[in-house]
Design a protein around this motif. Structure first.
Motif, short mmCIF file in Angstrom:
data_model
loop_
_atom_site.label_atom_id
_atom_site.label_comp_id
_atom_site.label_asym_id
_atom_site.label_seq_id
_atom_site.Cartn_x
_atom_site.Cartn_y
_atom_site.Cartn_z
N TRP A 152 -9.35 -17.03 -13.71
CA TRP A 152 -9.30 -15.85 -13.54
C TRP A 152 -8.27 -15.01 -13.92
CZ3 TRP A 152 -6.57 -12.33 -10.48
CH2 TRP A 152 -7.31 -10.97 -10.28
N ASP A 153 -7.17 -15.74 -14.05
CA ASP A 153 -5.97 -15.07 -14.18
C ASP A 153 -5.82 -14.55 -15.72
OD1 ASP A 153 -4.29 -15.88 -12.05
OD2 ASP A 153 -5.17 -17.62 -12.64
N ILE A 154 -6.73 -15.12 -16.57
CA ILE A 154 -6.93 -14.89 -18.21
C ILE A 154 -7.96 -13.29 -18.13
CG2 ILE A 154 -7.76 -15.40 -20.19
CD1 ILE A 154 -6.63 -18.28 -19.67
N ARG A 155 -8.90 -13.56 -17.45
CA ARG A 155 -9.85 -12.27 -17.40
C ARG A 155 -10.13 -11.94 -16.01
NH1 ARG A 155 -14.56 -10.57 -21.36
NH2 ARG A 155 -15.70 -9.62 -19.98
N GLY A 156 -9.30 -11.18 -15.35
CA GLY A 156 -9.69 -10.79 -13.91
C GLY A 156 -10.85 -10.06 -13.84
N ALA A 157 -11.70 -10.13 -12.62
CA ALA A 157 -12.86 -9.37 -12.45
C ALA A 157 -12.64 -8.85 -10.98
CB ALA A 157 -13.93 -10.04 -12.65
N VAL A 215 -2.33 0.70 -39.71
CA VAL A 215 -2.83 1.51 -38.54
C VAL A 215 -1.60 1.68 -37.43
CG1 VAL A 215 -4.81 0.56 -38.76
CG2 VAL A 215 -3.53 -0.74 -36.92
N ASP A 216 -2.03 2.76 -36.66
CA ASP A 216 -1.04 2.94 -35.42
C ASP A 216 -1.28 2.24 -34.03
OD1 ASP A 216 0.67 5.39 -36.71
OD2 ASP A 216 -1.87 5.80 -37.15
N ILE A 217 -2.74 1.85 -33.87
CA ILE A 217 -3.00 1.15 -32.72
C ILE A 217 -3.86 0.30 -33.22
CG2 ILE A 217 -4.61 2.88 -32.02
CD1 ILE A 217 -3.35 2.40 -29.28
N PHE A 218 -3.72 -0.92 -32.20
CA PHE A 218 -4.92 -2.04 -32.54
C PHE A 218 -5.59 -2.17 -31.19
CE2 PHE A 218 -5.47 -6.79 -33.51
CZ PHE A 218 -7.02 -6.54 -33.65
N VAL A 219 -6.74 -2.17 -31.02
CA VAL A 219 -7.62 -2.28 -29.59
C VAL A 219 -8.32 -3.58 -29.74
CG1 VAL A 219 -8.99 -1.37 -28.19
CG2 VAL A 219 -7.98 0.26 -29.64
N GLY A 220 -8.08 -4.51 -28.73
CA GLY A 220 -8.75 -5.73 -28.77
C GLY A 220 -8.59 -6.48 -27.48
N GLY A 221 -8.51 -7.50 -27.60
CA GLY A 221 -8.78 -8.39 -26.14
C GLY A 221 -7.41 -9.38 -26.16
N HIS A 263 -8.43 -3.90 -24.36
CA HIS A 263 -9.93 -3.22 -23.91
C HIS A 263 -10.79 -4.24 -23.33
CE1 HIS A 263 -12.80 -0.24 -23.81
NE2 HIS A 263 -12.26 0.71 -24.39
N ASN A 264 -10.13 -5.26 -22.97
CA ASN A 264 -10.95 -6.41 -22.53
C ASN A 264 -10.32 -7.33 -21.33
OD1 ASN A 264 -13.38 -7.81 -22.55
ND2 ASN A 264 -12.95 -8.97 -24.49
N HIS A 265 -9.67 -8.40 -21.73
CA HIS A 265 -9.52 -9.21 -20.62
C HIS A 265 -8.52 -8.87 -19.42
CE1 HIS A 265 -11.48 -12.40 -23.05
NE2 HIS A 265 -10.91 -11.62 -23.83
N GLU A 266 -7.48 -8.41 -19.81
CA GLU A 266 -6.38 -8.31 -19.03
C GLU A 266 -6.04 -6.72 -18.56
OE1 GLU A 266 -3.10 -9.89 -21.60
OE2 GLU A 266 -3.18 -11.92 -20.31
#
Ligand code: SF4
Length: 479
Positions: free
Chosen positions: A70-75, A389-395, A412-415
């Motif tokens: 859960w700590d890696i990808r909290g819900a 690029v100026d920003i990278f969006v990922g997980g 934009h994902n896990h944390e």
């Protein structure tokens, strides 16, 4: 594209407007040795199922597999939080030689007695697939003895890619659906599929539907409950967000119960509005007023956020972004969202996109955009550098790439801990992009420092006073 790419990966990378015709290879196993950003089958199934907050999630395998917690990808949950605990049967050499069924049986009984869950999921890992433990039989026995659904998830890590994990999870969900009465469900009812409530998003989306007079029967699976999923077959429509994770569940529900589904995205102004309108359109015959209520929600929300978006856009105009996400649907929304902010998406890719997804990406991106399927860190690094690029969006797995390159990063994902969906999510996202991309710190990373120094020298300006920083910071390699 100037960077060297593995020969066998070349048909999974495309530059829009380049010499090559658009023919994207995708949806296939990762190339051995290329070190894909994808996770294994087990991780794919766990991503989908573990947000069910009142279920016990037991990983049947060696302890290492259970590290994906859960700590890696909290819900987040509005009630029980059993999903935050990690359980593993911790298989050892003896179990591999003599079998782990007894250990699994004992672990299940002990955990169910101790935590009193509404249901249990047991995840198969690589070694369990190899030694051939009969998880089905153990789960059936425990289910009968304890009186709760105990569901095996056939998610052996080696049997494919992350997408097979989604399939395994959706098959497990199908064993829950259809097992509880549906009498009191409204004719205007939906299930929300494909949102995992990482930062409370599902509460925002549920509120929009509530204001439209639409009942949400089950969250599949963010802030999910076993009892809701058991009656999810009573909903009139499945609303599937993103492309990969829960689409197989919607397709199986359609086959089994005749429930239609639509695909939506809750990211960005356009896609969020469209999602509400699409649901309203579906119910328009049953309730002619539902579309007006949807329009009211959209107009109220947009009115509230636009002043701030316009302000942020002034400074963000012309900046460039790279996007690498799990499902391609999110990538579509991000491309549109960056356009709203006056920015350009220079690199975009996904782990699990299909041919249709990439055709859509090709259609909505600008000429020169690099589109990539199932990338690895070296490729992503090369593309980010090439496009500056100026920003990278990922997980979570993309974050270190950005940090090492000295590029702003948006999770934009896990944390993430901030809601990025819905209209309020658009403002939160824009604020985060602004704070990150506009930070003065990027002037001092070696790559940018060298560029800045050259510009300042060409204008005969003193770098120290012009950039308000010690001169040492302006030397390439100083940081
Ligand atoms: S690949 Fe196999 S061993 Fe590795 S985490 Fe996945 S299930 Fe476990």
């Amino acid at each position: 594209m100037t960077q060297p790419i593995f020969e066998d990966r070349k048909d999974q990378i495309y530059v829009k407007g380049g010499a090559e015709p658009f023919e994207m290879a995708c949806n296939r196993d990762s190339l051995a040795g290329a070190v894909s950003q994808r996770a294994c089958v087990f991780c794919g199934s766990r991503v989908v199922l573990y947000p069910i907050a009142d279920a016990l999630h037991l990983v049947h395998g060696p302890i290492g597999c259970a590290a994906y917690t859960w700590d890696i990808r909290g819900a987040v949950s509005s009630g029980p939080e059993l999903h935050r605990l990690s359980f593993s049967t911790d298989l050892r050499e003896n179990d591999v030689v003599f079998g782990g069924e007894q250990k699994l049986y004992r672990a299940l009984c002990e955990l169910i007695d101790r935590h009193n869950p509404s249901g249990a999921f047991v995840y198969s890992t690589c070694i369990v697939g190899i030694i051939g433990d009969d998880m089905e039989a153990v789960c059936k026995r425990v289910s009968e003895e304890k009186g709760i659904p105990v569901i095996p998830v056939q998610s052996e890590g080696f049997k494919g890619n992350k997408r097979e994990g989604y399939d395994a999870a959706c098959k497990a969900l199908m064993r829950l659906a259809g097992t509880a009465p549906t009498d009191d469900i409204s004719p205007l009812s939906i299930n929300l599929l494909g949102d995992f409530n990482l930062a409370g998003e599902i509460w925002v989306i549920r509120d929009y539907f509530k204001r439209m007079g639409v009942e949400v029967v089950a969250n599949v699976t963010g802030d999910g409950r076993v009892a809701d999923i058991r009656r999810s077959h009573g909903a009139a429509l499945n609303v599937v967000q993103c492309s990969g994770a829960t689409l197989p569940f919607a397709q199986l529900m359609e086959e089994e119960y005749g429930i239609p589904y639509i695909r939506v995205s809750y990211f960005g102004i356009e896609d969020m509005s469209q999602a509400l309108y699409d649901v309203a359109k579906f119910f328009a015959e049953k309730d002619p007023e539902v579309m007006n209520r949807a329009k009211e929600v959209v107009s109220e929300e947009i009115k509230a956020i636009m002043p701030r978006i316009k302000e942020l856009r002034k400074d963000l105009k012309g900046k460039k972004a790279a996007v690498y996400v799990g499902g391609a649907f999110k990538a579509f929304s991000l491309v549109k969202t960056f356009r709203h902010l006056g920015m350009q998406t220079a690199v975009v890719g996904s782990q699990t996109g299909t041919k249709e997804d990439y055709a859509e990406l090709e259609a909505i991106t600008d000429p020169g955009t690099i589109i990539v399927d199932d990338a690895n860190p070296l490729e992503l690094q090369a593309f980010i550098k090439e496009k500056d690029v100026d920003i990278f969006v990922g997980g979570v797995k993309e974050r270190p790439i950005a940090h090492k390159l000295g590029v702003g990063f948006c999770d934009h994902n896990h944390e993430r801990k901030e809601c990025l969906e819905g209209f309020i999510g658009m403002v939160n996202f824009a604020e985060e992009v602004y704070r990150t991309a506009m930070s003065p710190v990027w002037r001092f990373v070696p790559r940018r420092a060298a560029q800045n120094k050259a510009v300042l020298e060409s204008k005969n300006l003193d770098s120290a006073c012009s950039l308000d920083a010690p001169e040492g910071c302006m030397k390439e390699g100083a940081l």
